[in-house]
Write a protein that holds these residues in place. Structure first.
Motif, PDB file in Angstrom:
ATOM      1  N   LEU A   1     -20.176  77.439 -19.526  1.00 41.08           N
ATOM      2  CA  LEU A   1     -20.135  78.898 -19.423  1.00 41.08           C
ATOM      3  C   LEU A   1     -19.997  79.520 -20.809  1.00 41.08           C
ATOM      4  CD1 LEU A   1     -17.556  79.446 -16.538  1.00 41.08           C
ATOM      5  CD2 LEU A   1     -20.028  79.606 -16.384  1.00 41.08           C
ATOM      6  N   THR A   2     -20.746  80.558 -21.049  1.00 41.50           N
ATOM      7  CA  THR A   2     -20.585  81.321 -22.283  1.00 41.50           C
ATOM      8  C   THR A   2     -20.224  82.768 -21.973  1.00 41.50           C
ATOM      9  OG1 THR A   2     -22.956  81.785 -22.368  1.00 41.50           O
ATOM     10  CG2 THR A   2     -22.164  79.848 -23.588  1.00 41.50           C
ATOM     11  N   SER A   3     -20.275  83.126 -20.689  1.00 44.54           N
ATOM     12  CA  SER A   3     -19.937  84.472 -20.237  1.00 44.54           C
ATOM     13  C   SER A   3     -19.426  84.391 -18.804  1.00 44.54           C
ATOM     14  CB  SER A   3     -21.182  85.352 -20.296  1.00 44.54           C
ATOM     15  OG  SER A   3     -20.962  86.580 -19.642  1.00 44.54           O
ATOM     16  N   LEU A   4     -18.528  85.270 -18.424  1.00 40.11           N
ATOM     17  CA  LEU A   4     -18.036  85.287 -17.046  1.00 40.11           C
ATOM     18  C   LEU A   4     -19.175  85.551 -16.071  1.00 40.11           C
ATOM     19  CD1 LEU A   4     -14.645  87.164 -17.417  1.00 40.11           C
ATOM     20  CD2 LEU A   4     -15.033  84.713 -17.100  1.00 40.11           C
TER      21      LEU A   4
ATOM     22  N   GLU B   1     -19.756  81.623  -9.018  1.00 42.83           N
ATOM     23  CA  GLU B   1     -19.171  82.359  -7.888  1.00 42.83           C
ATOM     24  C   GLU B   1     -18.551  83.636  -8.430  1.00 42.83           C
ATOM     25  OE1 GLU B   1     -18.434  83.310  -4.178  1.00 42.83           O
ATOM     26  OE2 GLU B   1     -19.335  81.383  -4.615  1.00 42.83           O
ATOM     27  N   PRO B   2     -18.789  84.778  -7.796  1.00 40.36           N
ATOM     28  CA  PRO B   2     -18.150  86.011  -8.248  1.00 40.36           C
ATOM     29  C   PRO B   2     -16.629  85.921  -8.124  1.00 40.36           C
ATOM     30  CG  PRO B   2     -19.871  86.468  -6.612  1.00 40.36           C
ATOM     31  CD  PRO B   2     -19.686  84.987  -6.656  1.00 40.36           C
ATOM     32  N   GLY B   3     -15.940  86.577  -9.038  1.00 39.73           N
ATOM     33  CA  GLY B   3     -14.495  86.650  -8.965  1.00 39.73           C
ATOM     34  C   GLY B   3     -13.752  85.943 -10.075  1.00 39.73           C
ATOM     35  N   LEU B   4     -14.464  85.228 -10.942  1.00 41.11           N
ATOM     36  CA  LEU B   4     -13.812  84.556 -12.063  1.00 41.11           C
ATOM     37  C   LEU B   4     -13.416  85.598 -13.104  1.00 41.11           C
ATOM     38  CD1 LEU B   4     -12.990  81.874 -13.462  1.00 41.11           C
ATOM     39  CD2 LEU B   4     -15.276  81.868 -14.504  1.00 41.11           C
ATOM     40  N   LEU B   5     -12.147  85.601 -13.482  1.00 42.21           N
ATOM     41  CA  LEU B   5     -11.633  86.560 -14.462  1.00 42.21           C
ATOM     42  C   LEU B   5     -11.457  85.949 -15.847  1.00 42.21           C
ATOM     43  CD1 LEU B   5      -8.850  88.180 -12.241  1.00 42.21           C
ATOM     44  CD2 LEU B   5     -11.166  89.053 -12.675  1.00 42.21           C
ATOM     45  N   SER B   6     -11.190  84.640 -15.882  1.00 39.06           N
ATOM     46  CA  SER B   6     -10.912  83.970 -17.149  1.00 39.06           C
ATOM     47  C   SER B   6     -11.123  82.471 -16.979  1.00 39.06           C
ATOM     48  CB  SER B   6      -9.469  84.260 -17.552  1.00 39.06           C
ATOM     49  OG  SER B   6      -9.050  83.445 -18.600  1.00 39.06           O
ATOM     50  N   HIS B   7     -11.618  81.816 -18.021  1.00 34.93           N
ATOM     51  CA  HIS B   7     -11.833  80.361 -18.002  1.00 34.93           C
ATOM     52  C   HIS B   7     -11.528  79.822 -19.389  1.00 34.93           C
ATOM     53  CE1 HIS B   7     -13.859  76.520 -17.005  1.00 34.93           C
ATOM     54  NE2 HIS B   7     -14.231  76.567 -18.270  1.00 34.93           N
ATOM     55  N   ILE B   8     -10.624  78.840 -19.444  1.00 36.38           N
ATOM     56  CA  ILE B   8     -10.254  78.204 -20.710  1.00 36.38           C
ATOM     57  C   ILE B   8     -10.237  76.701 -20.474  1.00 36.38           C
ATOM     58  CG2 ILE B   8      -8.468  77.956 -22.488  1.00 36.38           C
ATOM     59  CD1 ILE B   8      -7.461  80.745 -21.579  1.00 36.38           C
TER      60      ILE B   8
ATOM     61  N   SER C   1     -23.897  75.338 -13.458  1.00 35.35           N
ATOM     62  CA  SER C   1     -24.739  76.392 -14.033  1.00 35.35           C
ATOM     63  C   SER C   1     -26.225  76.178 -13.762  1.00 35.35           C
ATOM     64  CB  SER C   1     -24.501  76.488 -15.537  1.00 35.35           C
ATOM     65  OG  SER C   1     -25.027  75.346 -16.194  1.00 35.35           O
ATOM     66  N   GLY C   2     -26.561  75.168 -12.983  1.00 31.96           N
ATOM     67  CA  GLY C   2     -27.973  74.906 -12.703  1.00 31.96           C
ATOM     68  C   GLY C   2     -28.736  74.407 -13.909  1.00 31.96           C
ATOM     69  N   GLY C   3     -28.040  73.674 -14.783  1.00 37.79           N
ATOM     70  CA  GLY C   3     -28.685  73.095 -15.953  1.00 37.79           C
ATOM     71  C   GLY C   3     -28.573  73.924 -17.212  1.00 37.79           C
ATOM     72  N   ASN C   4     -27.743  74.969 -17.196  1.00 36.36           N
ATOM     73  CA  ASN C   4     -27.602  75.841 -18.364  1.00 36.36           C
ATOM     74  C   ASN C   4     -26.385  75.526 -19.219  1.00 36.36           C
ATOM     75  OD1 ASN C   4     -29.944  77.374 -17.885  1.00 36.36           O
ATOM     76  ND2 ASN C   4     -28.870  78.563 -16.334  1.00 36.36           N
ATOM     77  N   GLY C   5     -25.735  74.392 -18.992  1.00 36.84           N
ATOM     78  CA  GLY C   5     -24.613  73.984 -19.836  1.00 36.84           C
ATOM     79  C   GLY C   5     -23.321  74.678 -19.482  1.00 36.84           C
TER      80      GLY C   5
END
Length: 98
Positions: free
Chosen positions: A31-34, A39-46, A25-29
């Motif tokens: 993920l809090t949002s897709l 990279e574009p194309g992520l639909l879900s992350h758990i 995330s370039g230092g932003n911790g």
């Protein structure tokens, strides 16, 4: 076609996960949002702990999008001490996003 990527990391820790996410995330911790995905194309992350380590399950819109992400991910996994991590990848039959 959408795919499911499963990272089962025996011995993996939340600290390693957070380190990798911070790099992605370039230092932003984590993920809090897709829209935060590197990279574009992520639909879900758990992600979460297992009795033996750490688990990440993702859905991607295509194997190509996931492979592009993997090129960004690999050096950060190595830096976090997880250099030989190979996800299991499956074709998705159904993906519900909202």
């Amino acid at each position: 076609m959408a795919i499911i990527a499963v990272f089962d990391v025996p011995g993996g820790t939340q600290a390693q996960y957070e380190q990798v996410c911070d790099k992605l995330s370039g230092g932003n911790g984590v993920l809090t949002s897709l829209s935060d995905a590197p990279e574009p194309g992520l639909l879900s992350h758990i992600a979460g702990p297992t009795p033996t380590g750490w688990l990440v399950v993702e859905a991607w819109e295509s194997e190509q999008a996931f492979q592009r992400f993997g090129q960004k991910l690999a050096p950060f996994l190595e830096e976090a001490g997880m250099p030989d991590l190979e996800p299991k990848v499956y074709q998705a039959f159904n993906v519900v996003t909202d």
